[in-house]
Structure formats: structure tokens, C-alpha cells
Design a protein around this motif. Structure first.
Motif, mmCIF file in Angstrom:
data_model
loop_
_atom_site.group_PDB
_atom_site.id
_atom_site.type_symbol
_atom_site.label_atom_id
_atom_site.label_comp_id
_atom_site.label_asym_id
_atom_site.label_seq_id
_atom_site.Cartn_x
_atom_site.Cartn_y
_atom_site.Cartn_z
ATOM 1 N N GLN A 82 0.899 -1.072 -0.032
ATOM 2 C CA GLN A 82 -0.114 -0.095 -0.152
ATOM 3 C C GLN A 82 0.930 1.150 0.140
ATOM 4 N N PHE A 83 2.025 1.094 0.411
ATOM 5 C CA PHE A 83 3.025 2.249 0.352
ATOM 6 C C PHE A 83 3.753 2.663 -0.879
ATOM 7 N N ILE A 84 4.222 1.646 -1.440
ATOM 8 C CA ILE A 84 5.093 1.602 -2.740
ATOM 9 C C ILE A 84 4.295 1.466 -3.937
ATOM 10 N N ASN A 85 3.156 1.025 -4.061
ATOM 11 C CA ASN A 85 2.307 1.083 -5.188
ATOM 12 C C ASN A 85 2.956 0.416 -6.430
ATOM 13 N N ALA A 86 3.610 -0.780 -6.190
ATOM 14 C CA ALA A 86 4.073 -1.390 -7.506
ATOM 15 C C ALA A 86 3.170 -2.448 -8.207
ATOM 16 N N ASP A 87 3.593 -2.394 -9.476
ATOM 17 C CA ASP A 87 2.749 -3.418 -10.308
ATOM 18 C C ASP A 87 3.546 -4.704 -10.234
ATOM 19 N N GLN A 88 4.736 -4.834 -10.009
ATOM 20 C CA GLN A 88 5.455 -6.125 -10.141
ATOM 21 C C GLN A 88 6.360 -6.342 -8.855
ATOM 22 N N VAL A 89 6.667 -7.479 -8.677
ATOM 23 C CA VAL A 89 7.779 -7.907 -7.630
ATOM 24 C C VAL A 89 8.522 -8.625 -8.473
ATOM 25 N N TRP A 90 9.869 -8.405 -8.442
ATOM 26 C CA TRP A 90 10.925 -9.062 -8.918
ATOM 27 C C TRP A 90 11.939 -9.597 -7.892
ATOM 28 N N VAL A 91 11.939 -11.076 -7.958
ATOM 29 C CA VAL A 91 12.475 -11.772 -7.058
ATOM 30 C C VAL A 91 13.890 -12.074 -8.003
ATOM 31 N N VAL A 92 15.057 -11.695 -7.370
ATOM 32 C CA VAL A 92 16.501 -11.959 -8.025
ATOM 33 C C VAL A 92 16.845 -13.011 -7.227
ATOM 34 N N ASP A 93 16.549 -14.039 -7.542
ATOM 35 C CA ASP A 93 17.199 -15.353 -6.866
ATOM 36 C C ASP A 93 17.283 -16.816 -8.113
ATOM 37 N N PRO A 94 18.506 -16.992 -8.590
ATOM 38 C CA PRO A 94 18.550 -18.120 -9.401
ATOM 39 C C PRO A 94 18.061 -19.149 -9.058
ATOM 40 N N HIS A 95 18.079 -19.711 -7.767
ATOM 41 C CA HIS A 95 17.362 -20.780 -7.455
ATOM 42 C C HIS A 95 16.061 -21.192 -7.857
ATOM 43 N N TYR A 96 15.137 -19.966 -8.114
ATOM 44 C CA TYR A 96 13.867 -20.138 -8.315
ATOM 45 C C TYR A 96 13.371 -19.993 -9.595
ATOM 46 N N VAL A 97 14.078 -19.569 -10.394
ATOM 47 C CA VAL A 97 13.791 -18.999 -11.602
ATOM 48 C C VAL A 97 13.104 -20.128 -12.465
ATOM 49 N N LYS A 98 13.288 -21.498 -12.248
ATOM 50 C CA LYS A 98 12.543 -22.395 -13.155
ATOM 51 C C LYS A 98 11.811 -23.159 -12.110
ATOM 52 N N ASP A 99 11.313 -22.727 -11.132
ATOM 53 C CA ASP A 99 10.353 -23.381 -10.047
ATOM 54 C C ASP A 99 8.881 -22.647 -10.113
ATOM 55 N N PRO A 100 8.175 -23.579 -10.917
ATOM 56 C CA PRO A 100 6.772 -22.757 -10.889
ATOM 57 C C PRO A 100 5.906 -22.888 -9.791
ATOM 58 N N PHE A 101 6.360 -23.828 -8.970
ATOM 59 C CA PHE A 101 5.580 -24.003 -7.743
ATOM 60 C C PHE A 101 5.773 -23.004 -6.757
ATOM 61 N N ILE A 102 6.927 -22.528 -6.476
ATOM 62 C CA ILE A 102 7.343 -21.347 -5.763
ATOM 63 C C ILE A 102 6.803 -20.139 -6.393
ATOM 64 N N ALA A 103 6.979 -19.931 -7.655
ATOM 65 C CA ALA A 103 6.089 -18.567 -8.376
ATOM 66 C C ALA A 103 4.707 -18.609 -8.103
ATOM 67 N N ASN A 104 4.034 -19.856 -8.104
ATOM 68 C CA ASN A 104 2.720 -19.869 -7.778
ATOM 69 C C ASN A 104 2.265 -19.531 -6.424
ATOM 70 N N VAL A 105 3.222 -20.185 -5.382
ATOM 71 C CA VAL A 105 2.821 -19.806 -4.028
ATOM 72 C C VAL A 105 3.098 -18.333 -3.786
ATOM 73 N N MET A 106 4.094 -17.653 -4.372
ATOM 74 C CA MET A 106 4.437 -16.426 -3.909
ATOM 75 C C MET A 106 3.446 -15.444 -4.758
ATOM 76 N N GLN A 107 2.856 -15.712 -5.848
ATOM 77 C CA GLN A 107 1.872 -15.188 -6.458
ATOM 78 C C GLN A 107 0.669 -15.039 -5.622
ATOM 79 N N LEU A 108 0.287 -16.209 -4.663
ATOM 80 C CA LEU A 108 -0.730 -16.223 -3.805
ATOM 81 C C LEU A 108 -0.754 -15.089 -2.796
ATOM 82 N N CYS A 109 0.483 -14.446 -2.633
ATOM 83 C CA CYS A 109 0.706 -13.620 -1.467
ATOM 84 C C CYS A 109 0.598 -12.102 -2.030
ATOM 85 N N LEU A 110 0.418 -12.063 -3.433
ATOM 86 C CA LEU A 110 0.059 -10.472 -4.040
ATOM 87 C C LEU A 110 -1.512 -10.419 -4.384
#
Length: 156
Positions: free
Chosen positions: A26-54
Motif C-alpha cells: 500500500q505504500f510503494i504502489n508497485a505493479d510487479q515484484v522481481w525476485v532476483v534469486d537464480p534458485h527459483y527461476v525455473k520453479d513454477p511451484f514457488i512462483a505460484n505460491v508467491m503469487q498467492l501473496c500478492l
């Protein structure tokens, strides 16, 4: 003016979690969150879980350092929050050309006792902090938008 508008850069090993989403969105008003972590680049499960937080209007993307730098160079019109899991990956990004005025770290649990960097950071991370600072980037502690930015411990 077109271009990537970086609203917040944060180092947080927990990546995207409720505190970040509930307190910062609510304070930063971002459109996207970019996570810079090569461990999760090809992990759709983590991407889906984190998308649920937004909220549905925000999108989370995962990048390696190289992909992150390329994404920044695209100069697309968007407002982003960038999260790094640790100072090692921040250092890699800075060495690859990433520049920003400041980077936030959440307070450690023992913040009232924290008086110097060596009480919380490893010697390797202190070296990383000094390198990042040498590139004109300030670091500060702040857990929520209601906390003051604390630059004091990072002074040389």
C-alpha cells in the motif's frame, strides 16, 4: 516518462511473505515484484505460491542476476519492488551494473542489541556491504514502513 520505476529494493532471505505484502504494497504502489534469486527461476511451484501473496493486480517474476540486468535494460514502463535473498546476490547484481540509491534490509530480531555490523553479519557479508557502499549505494535497516530508516550501523 517511460522506464522502470524502482519503488523499493529489499534484501530478505524470506523473499516475499506476508509482512512485505501487507505492509509495503500500500505504500510503494508497485505493479510487479522481481525476485532476483537464480534458485527459483525455473520453479513454477514457488512462483505460484508467491503469487498467492500478492493482489491479483501485481505480478511476481523470478530472475537470475543476468536476466534481472537484461530486464532492467528493457526500460519498460512499470513500477517494481525488487527482492534479493542475500547480500551475495546483491553484490553480483551491482558488479553486473545494477545501480540504485539505497537498499533496505529488515531489522534483525535482536535489533536493540545491535551496535556494529560484526554482531549480525559475517566477515564476507561485511566485505559485500562495503563493496556495495563503494558503488554509491546506501544500506539501511527498516522492517515496516512505520519504522524509521536506520542508516547508522552501516556507517564506516
Amino acid at each position: 516518462m517511460k522506464g522502470t520505476n524502482i519503488k523499493l529494493v529489499r534484501v530478505d532471505s524470506r523473499l516475499l511473505h506476508a509482512t512485505v505484502q501487507l505492509n509495503w504494497n500500500q505504500f510503494i504502489n508497485a505493479d510487479q515484484v522481481w525476485v532476483v534469486d537464480p534458485h527459483y527461476v525455473k520453479d513454477p511451484f514457488i512462483a505460484n505460491v508467491m503469487q498467492l501473496c500478492l493482489p491479483k493486480t501485481m505480478k511476481v517474476n523470478f530472475y537470475s542476476v543476468e536476466q534481472f540486468i537484461l530486464q532492467l535494460q528493457k526500460n519498460e514502463d512499470m513500477k517494481v519492488m525488487i527482492i534479493f535473498p542475500n547480500l551475495q546476490i546483491v553484490e553480483q547484481a551491482v558488479k553486473a551494473g545494477f545501480r540504485v540509491s539505497e537498499i533496505q534490509l529488515p531489522y534483525p530480531a535482536s535489533r536493540v542489541l545491535l551496535k556494529k555490523l560484526s554482531e549480525y553479519f559475517s566477515p564476507e557479508d561485511i566485505d559485500r556491504i562495503r563493496y556495495i557502499q563503494s558503488q554509491g549505494i546506501q544500506l539501511f535497516f527498516q522492517t515496516t514502513p512505520f519504522d524509521n530508516k536506520d542508516y547508522s550501523i552501516f556507517k564506516k
